[in-house]
Design a protein around this motif. Sequence first.
Motif, PDB file in Angstrom:
ATOM      1  N   ASP A 246      33.389  52.696  43.468  1.00 60.77           N
ATOM      2  CA  ASP A 246      33.824  53.288  42.192  1.00 60.77           C
ATOM      3  C   ASP A 246      34.877  52.385  41.546  1.00 60.77           C
ATOM      4  O   ASP A 246      34.815  52.100  40.364  1.00 60.77           O
ATOM      5  N   ILE A 247      35.847  51.986  42.352  1.00 59.81           N
ATOM      6  CA  ILE A 247      37.009  51.267  41.804  1.00 59.81           C
ATOM      7  C   ILE A 247      37.276  50.015  42.627  1.00 59.81           C
ATOM      8  O   ILE A 247      37.289  50.071  43.863  1.00 59.81           O
ATOM      9  N   PHE A 248      37.473  48.914  41.969  1.00 58.70           N
ATOM     10  CA  PHE A 248      37.889  47.687  42.656  1.00 58.70           C
ATOM     11  C   PHE A 248      39.186  47.224  42.006  1.00 58.70           C
ATOM     12  O   PHE A 248      39.260  47.093  40.780  1.00 58.70           O
ATOM     13  N   VAL A 249      40.218  46.998  42.808  1.00 63.53           N
ATOM     14  CA  VAL A 249      41.491  46.546  42.257  1.00 63.53           C
ATOM     15  C   VAL A 249      41.629  45.041  42.461  1.00 63.53           C
ATOM     16  O   VAL A 249      41.526  44.553  43.581  1.00 63.53           O
ATOM     17  N   VAL A 250      41.813  44.317  41.374  1.00 58.17           N
ATOM     18  CA  VAL A 250      42.091  42.883  41.437  1.00 58.17           C
ATOM     19  C   VAL A 250      43.617  42.741  41.354  1.00 58.17           C
ATOM     20  O   VAL A 250      44.217  43.115  40.348  1.00 58.17           O
ATOM     21  N   ALA A 251      44.232  42.277  42.430  1.00 53.50           N
ATOM     22  CA  ALA A 251      45.705  42.185  42.461  1.00 53.50           C
ATOM     23  C   ALA A 251      46.123  40.736  42.673  1.00 53.50           C
ATOM     24  O   ALA A 251      45.616  40.063  43.563  1.00 53.50           O
ATOM     25  N   LEU A 252      47.072  40.267  41.843  1.00 57.38           N
ATOM     26  CA  LEU A 252      47.519  38.868  41.929  1.00 57.38           C
ATOM     27  C   LEU A 252      49.004  38.806  42.223  1.00 57.38           C
ATOM     28  O   LEU A 252      49.801  39.400  41.490  1.00 57.38           O
ATOM     29  N   GLY A 253      49.366  38.159  43.313  1.00 56.25           N
ATOM     30  CA  GLY A 253      50.780  38.047  43.682  1.00 56.25           C
ATOM     31  C   GLY A 253      51.153  39.094  44.716  1.00 56.25           C
ATOM     32  O   GLY A 253      50.518  40.157  44.798  1.00 56.25           O
ATOM     33  N   ASP A 254      52.176  38.782  45.517  1.00 50.32           N
ATOM     34  CA  ASP A 254      52.549  39.676  46.633  1.00 50.32           C
ATOM     35  C   ASP A 254      52.950  41.065  46.178  1.00 50.32           C
ATOM     36  O   ASP A 254      52.539  42.065  46.767  1.00 50.32           O
ATOM     37  N   ALA A 255      53.778  41.126  45.119  1.00 46.99           N
ATOM     38  CA  ALA A 255      54.262  42.442  44.668  1.00 46.99           C
ATOM     39  C   ALA A 255      53.078  43.289  44.219  1.00 46.99           C
ATOM     40  O   ALA A 255      52.978  44.475  44.561  1.00 46.99           O
TER      41      ALA A 255
ATOM     42  N   GLY B 208      43.681  37.679  49.596  1.00 46.23           N
ATOM     43  CA  GLY B 208      44.651  37.040  48.709  1.00 46.23           C
ATOM     44  C   GLY B 208      44.035  35.927  47.880  1.00 46.23           C
ATOM     45  O   GLY B 208      44.632  34.868  47.704  1.00 46.23           O
ATOM     46  N   ARG B 209      42.812  36.154  47.388  1.00 46.12           N
ATOM     47  CA  ARG B 209      42.106  35.095  46.676  1.00 46.12           C
ATOM     48  C   ARG B 209      42.457  35.058  45.188  1.00 46.12           C
ATOM     49  O   ARG B 209      43.179  35.917  44.672  1.00 46.12           O
ATOM     50  N   SER B 210      41.883  34.059  44.501  1.00 53.21           N
ATOM     51  CA  SER B 210      42.167  33.865  43.074  1.00 53.21           C
ATOM     52  C   SER B 210      41.554  34.995  42.245  1.00 53.21           C
ATOM     53  O   SER B 210      40.679  35.726  42.722  1.00 53.21           O
ATOM     54  N   MET B 211      42.002  35.093  41.006  1.00 53.18           N
ATOM     55  CA  MET B 211      41.469  36.090  40.066  1.00 53.18           C
ATOM     56  C   MET B 211      39.940  35.975  39.965  1.00 53.18           C
ATOM     57  O   MET B 211      39.216  36.965  40.038  1.00 53.18           O
ATOM     58  N   LYS B 212      39.470  34.720  39.832  1.00 47.41           N
ATOM     59  CA  LYS B 212      38.035  34.503  39.660  1.00 47.41           C
ATOM     60  C   LYS B 212      37.252  34.988  40.899  1.00 47.41           C
ATOM     61  O   LYS B 212      36.236  35.680  40.773  1.00 47.41           O
ATOM     62  N   ALA B 213      37.786  34.635  42.075  1.00 44.27           N
ATOM     63  CA  ALA B 213      37.101  35.027  43.318  1.00 44.27           C
ATOM     64  C   ALA B 213      37.097  36.548  43.463  1.00 44.27           C
ATOM     65  O   ALA B 213      36.113  37.145  43.916  1.00 44.27           O
TER      66      ALA B 213
ATOM     67  N   ILE C  62      43.070  45.653  36.941  1.00 46.06           N
ATOM     68  CA  ILE C  62      43.660  44.320  37.128  1.00 46.06           C
ATOM     69  C   ILE C  62      45.186  44.429  37.051  1.00 46.06           C
ATOM     70  O   ILE C  62      45.736  44.980  36.093  1.00 46.06           O
ATOM     71  N   VAL C  63      45.828  43.920  38.099  1.00 44.05           N
ATOM     72  CA  VAL C  63      47.297  44.042  38.149  1.00 44.05           C
ATOM     73  C   VAL C  63      47.921  42.739  38.674  1.00 44.05           C
ATOM     74  O   VAL C  63      47.436  42.145  39.624  1.00 44.05           O
ATOM     75  N   GLY C  64      48.988  42.278  37.955  1.00 43.16           N
ATOM     76  CA  GLY C  64      49.740  41.099  38.378  1.00 43.16           C
ATOM     77  C   GLY C  64      51.216  41.347  38.071  1.00 43.16           C
ATOM     78  O   GLY C  64      51.598  42.485  37.731  1.00 43.16           O
ATOM     79  N   ASP C  65      52.054  40.313  38.154  1.00 40.92           N
ATOM     80  CA  ASP C  65      53.493  40.502  37.916  1.00 40.92           C
ATOM     81  C   ASP C  65      53.774  41.068  36.524  1.00 40.92           C
ATOM     82  O   ASP C  65      54.600  41.970  36.366  1.00 40.92           O
TER      83      ASP C  65
END
Length: 434
Positions: free
Chosen positions: A340-349, A374-379, A394-397
């Motif tokens: 249903d949901i996939f979270v793309v997270a960038l960065g440790d926080a 801990g892969r890239s946004m594209k991956a 999609i979540v980042g700093d």
Amino acid sequence: MSSTFKNITGTFDILPDTQTTAQDAVPGSPAWQYVEDRIRAVMRRYGAQEIRTPILEQTELVARGVGQYTDIVSKEMFAFERGEDGYVMRPEVTAPIMRAYLQHNLEQRGGVQRLYYIGPCFRAERPQKGRYRQFHQFGLELIGTEDARADAESILLPIDVCTELGVTGTTLRINSLGRPADRKRYRDALVEFLEPHAGELSETSRERLESNPLRILDTKEESERRLLEDAPDLWTFVDEESRAHFAEVRRHLDAADVEYTVDSRLVRGLDYYSRTTFELDVAGLGAQNTLAGGGRYDGLAEELGSKRPVPAVGFAAGIERLLLALAVQDAALPGIAPADIFVVALGDAARDWCFERVSAWRRAGMNAIYDLKGRSMKAQMREANRQNADTVVIVGDNELERGSVVVKDMDSGDQQDVEFAELESTLRERVRAT
Ligand code: HAM
């Protein structure tokens, strides 16, 4: 990434995805779950209750139940000894169920017991398409009645499973073997007829002439089939009461609009049968085209030590053969369910935020996943696509600072900014909508 070890020939792994082997395609676990769910649904309609017996049984139970001279017991058991005790990996489930019925006095539950099962069985046969060393059966045993309706039910149920799954092209053969005494007289007559022709028989049939002559009727050899045309007819040995019972079975099958042919050669490969026997074949499977088989086994309980007779009837069917039939008929089977949901997270926080949120959503009953590498946004987006995710968060700093995230609809490609406080309810709405 391969290892030295492989699964044993004649067994197979059921993986999440369908795999194609040299012999067949083994459907993935979602297809198995789907078929098992449909089987359970049909079993519920018949008021059948599930019974699970151990894979390991005493060898003696199978030897006595199925019969010392059957192929199953004489050649195909995975049996071993530990100390004084003989163990066997069950080659079938009818004898174990009768054991459990007697051991736990299940008759005290009242009425007729309709017991069903789904699970693995083991036979050391020569593996080929539709024939394996570990295979899966589903079946039903109706214990505690001679009523011909019970025979009809155990014939109707596998047919209903086929209908439920959309399997077509099945044909039903039925027969009556009469009482054990009739069978014995017939056996003697058959041996008397065949003995002068022993030289014309195949090695297998010559062996069977000694050990289990009725099984010769099952022969696939053309010359033996011709010879058998003049053999005594089993039907002429069947007693009046068994004939009347068989007429009742047929009457009920007719009432339920089931087509069948009467096949007086249908003796089946297990010794416990008396009166009704049947097999359901399905087109397109090649040599191993019997999907289900069964019959009445009124003498089994006493064979296993019961002081009183316990009339019973049932069937078992092979799930691998059912899946093969579905494949031959190009039936659509479910694959892995999309996330249903996939979270793309960038960065440790952001990855910590993601873990916390996803854990809470799962506890709230939603289905959510994220990248653990801990892969890239594209991956990560590629992974979301591979998982067929409906919604990507999609979540980042930057998003953490803003207190809102990007929510993307993977079908339309539309994106929106959603504040943290609104996120769970927005996602819940979306999950409901898909
Ligand atoms: P069976 O005819 O030996 O009967 O097996 C029933 C079904 O199990 C077969 O029709 C076939 O679909 C599947 N089967 C058997 N052996 C294999 C194998 N080696 N590989 C793949 N599938 C296989 C019985 O087992 C009886 N207990 C049926 C019964 C229940 N009679 C009364 N109640």
